[in-house]
Write an enzyme that holds these catalytic residues in place. Structure first.
Site, PDB file in Angstrom:
ATOM      1  CG  HIS A 151      -0.279   0.052   2.528  1.00 34.48           C
ATOM      2  ND1 HIS A 151       0.553  -0.951   2.987  1.00 34.48           N
ATOM      3  CD2 HIS A 151      -0.307   0.979   3.528  1.00 34.48           C
ATOM      4  CE1 HIS A 151       0.994  -0.648   4.196  1.00 34.48           C
ATOM      5  NE2 HIS A 151       0.495   0.522   4.546  1.00 34.48           N
ATOM      6  CG  HIS A 192      -0.061   4.168   4.882  1.00 32.20           C
ATOM      7  ND1 HIS A 192      -0.790   3.356   5.732  1.00 32.20           N
ATOM      8  CD2 HIS A 192      -0.874   5.222   4.570  1.00 32.20           C
ATOM      9  CE1 HIS A 192      -1.988   3.896   5.919  1.00 32.20           C
ATOM     10  NE2 HIS A 192      -2.065   5.013   5.228  1.00 32.20           N
ATOM     11  CG  ASP A 202       4.956   2.595   7.318  1.00 34.72           C
ATOM     12  OD1 ASP A 202       4.099   2.903   6.470  1.00 34.72           O
ATOM     13  OD2 ASP A 202       4.698   1.881   8.310  1.00 34.72           O
ATOM     14  CG  HIS A 203       4.475  -0.237   3.975  1.00 33.11           C
ATOM     15  ND1 HIS A 203       4.628  -1.571   4.279  1.00 33.11           N
ATOM     16  CD2 HIS A 203       3.900   0.336   5.059  1.00 33.11           C
ATOM     17  CE1 HIS A 203       4.144  -1.797   5.493  1.00 33.11           C
ATOM     18  NE2 HIS A 203       3.700  -0.653   5.987  1.00 33.11           N
ATOM     19  CG  HIS A 212      -3.815  -0.541   6.386  1.00 32.14           C
ATOM     20  ND1 HIS A 212      -3.796  -0.592   7.759  1.00 32.14           N
ATOM     21  CD2 HIS A 212      -2.813   0.314   6.040  1.00 32.14           C
ATOM     22  CE1 HIS A 212      -2.841   0.186   8.214  1.00 32.14           C
ATOM     23  NE2 HIS A 212      -2.232   0.755   7.192  1.00 32.14           N
TER      24      HIS A 212
END
Length: 310
Positions: free
Chosen positions: A64, A66, A68-69, A142
């Site tokens: 996804h 976000h 932090d990914h 999520h």
């Protein structure tokens, strides 16, 4: 034919990076070909520390969008232009993945000397095919569209029975090799001998699954069933189920429940909350192991060899 398959944890942290804990990223190496699952901040650092050849990355699978990914992705794209690369790079992810890639290229004025092919997915499907394996995505739950992934090999031929071949008057040598490759041959007596007459039952290939970020869903177990290696978020400790559900994450025990129900061989927890020190993570590990004993903690630069089930 035996093919090496290894998983490398490039980053195990969630939300924010720590000095010893990069953000979530997992790499699979299969006979020299590399596949990356998420590209959190610090991905390049771990690649260098592990001496992994990033130009061998064939595809990047994004769970996804976000930060932090995906914050490690622009650097990887620029890095790949510094080496000779002739093959296209595939990037698969949920909606807005293409927008992120294109915006990063434009704002950073990237020099890219190879083809980038982005595919966005919103429903379960096969997203990448190799000669004898495939990668499939499935939906998670999520705070924004999020996908889980499985890499699954085809079944392997069964074991060759030399005695059966001899009894059928097939001389040792090239004809045996042809039978093991699935090709019918002629015996010394001129009779057609088929592979199934000298080969045992097909043996399963290997399966690796990657799941983060999501609230607990019973349906995940069906998607990752019989995985040889299961990388799953265990962001919070037992007792924080309410907080986890509100933030659409999982506890370590919920991850272990999926692993147990799916009958996986080994699970590695990942995407830890930065609130936990390494010492405190041992508590989460024990909680998970009470439900699924074959659980380990991910850590940056951990390598896990994935053997065949015999």
């Amino acid at each position: 034919m035996h093919m090496n398959l290894e998983a490398f944890i490039l980053g195990c942290g969630g939300m924010v990076p720590l000095p010893h804990r990069h953000l979530t990223s997992v790499l699979l190496r299969r006979e020299g070909e590399l596949f990356l699952f998420d590209a959190g901040e610090g991905t390049q650092v771990s690649l260098r520390r592990l001496s992994l050849r990033w130009k061998k990355i064939s595809a990047i699978f994004i769970s996804h969008t976000h930060a932090d990914h995906i914050t490690g992705l622009p650097g990887l794209l620029m890095l790949s232009s510094q080496v000779a690369r002739s093959e296209p790079l595939y990037i698969i992810g949920p909606p807005r993945t293409a927008e992120y890639v294109e915006t990063s290229r434009r704002i950073l004025d990237m020099y890219i000397n190879y083809e980038i092919i982005v595919k966005e997915v919103i429903e379960p499907q096969v997203v990448y095919r190799g000669k004898d394996f495939q990668v499939r995505c499935f939906c998670l739950d999520h705070t924004k569209p999020c996908m889980g992934y499985t890499l699954e090999e085809q079944d392997r031929p069964g074991s060759f029975d030399p005695r059966a071949a001899q009894d059928l008057h097939v001389p040792c040598g090239a004809l045996w090799s042809q039978l093991q490759s699935g090709v019918a041959v002629q015996s010394a007596q001129g009779v057609t001998v088929y592979p199934e007459q000298v080969m045992g039952p097909a043996r399963p290939g290997r399966k690796v699954s990657f799941v983060t970020d999501t609230k607990y869903l019973q349906s995940i177990a069906a998607e990752v069933r019989n995985s040889d290696f299961f990388v799953c978020e265990g962001m919070f400790e037992k007792g924080m189920e309410k907080d986890a559900a509100e933030k659409k994450h999982m506890t370590c025990v919920q991850a272990a429940t999926i692993a147990r129900d799916a009958r996986v061989r080994l699970m590695a927890l990942i995407h830890y909350s930065p609130r936990y020190t390494d010492h405190e993570l041992k508590r989460l590990l024990k909680e998970a192991q009470r439900v699924f004993p074959h659980t380990i903690l991910s850590r940056d630069q951990l390598m896990v060899p994935i053997a065949y089930r015999e």
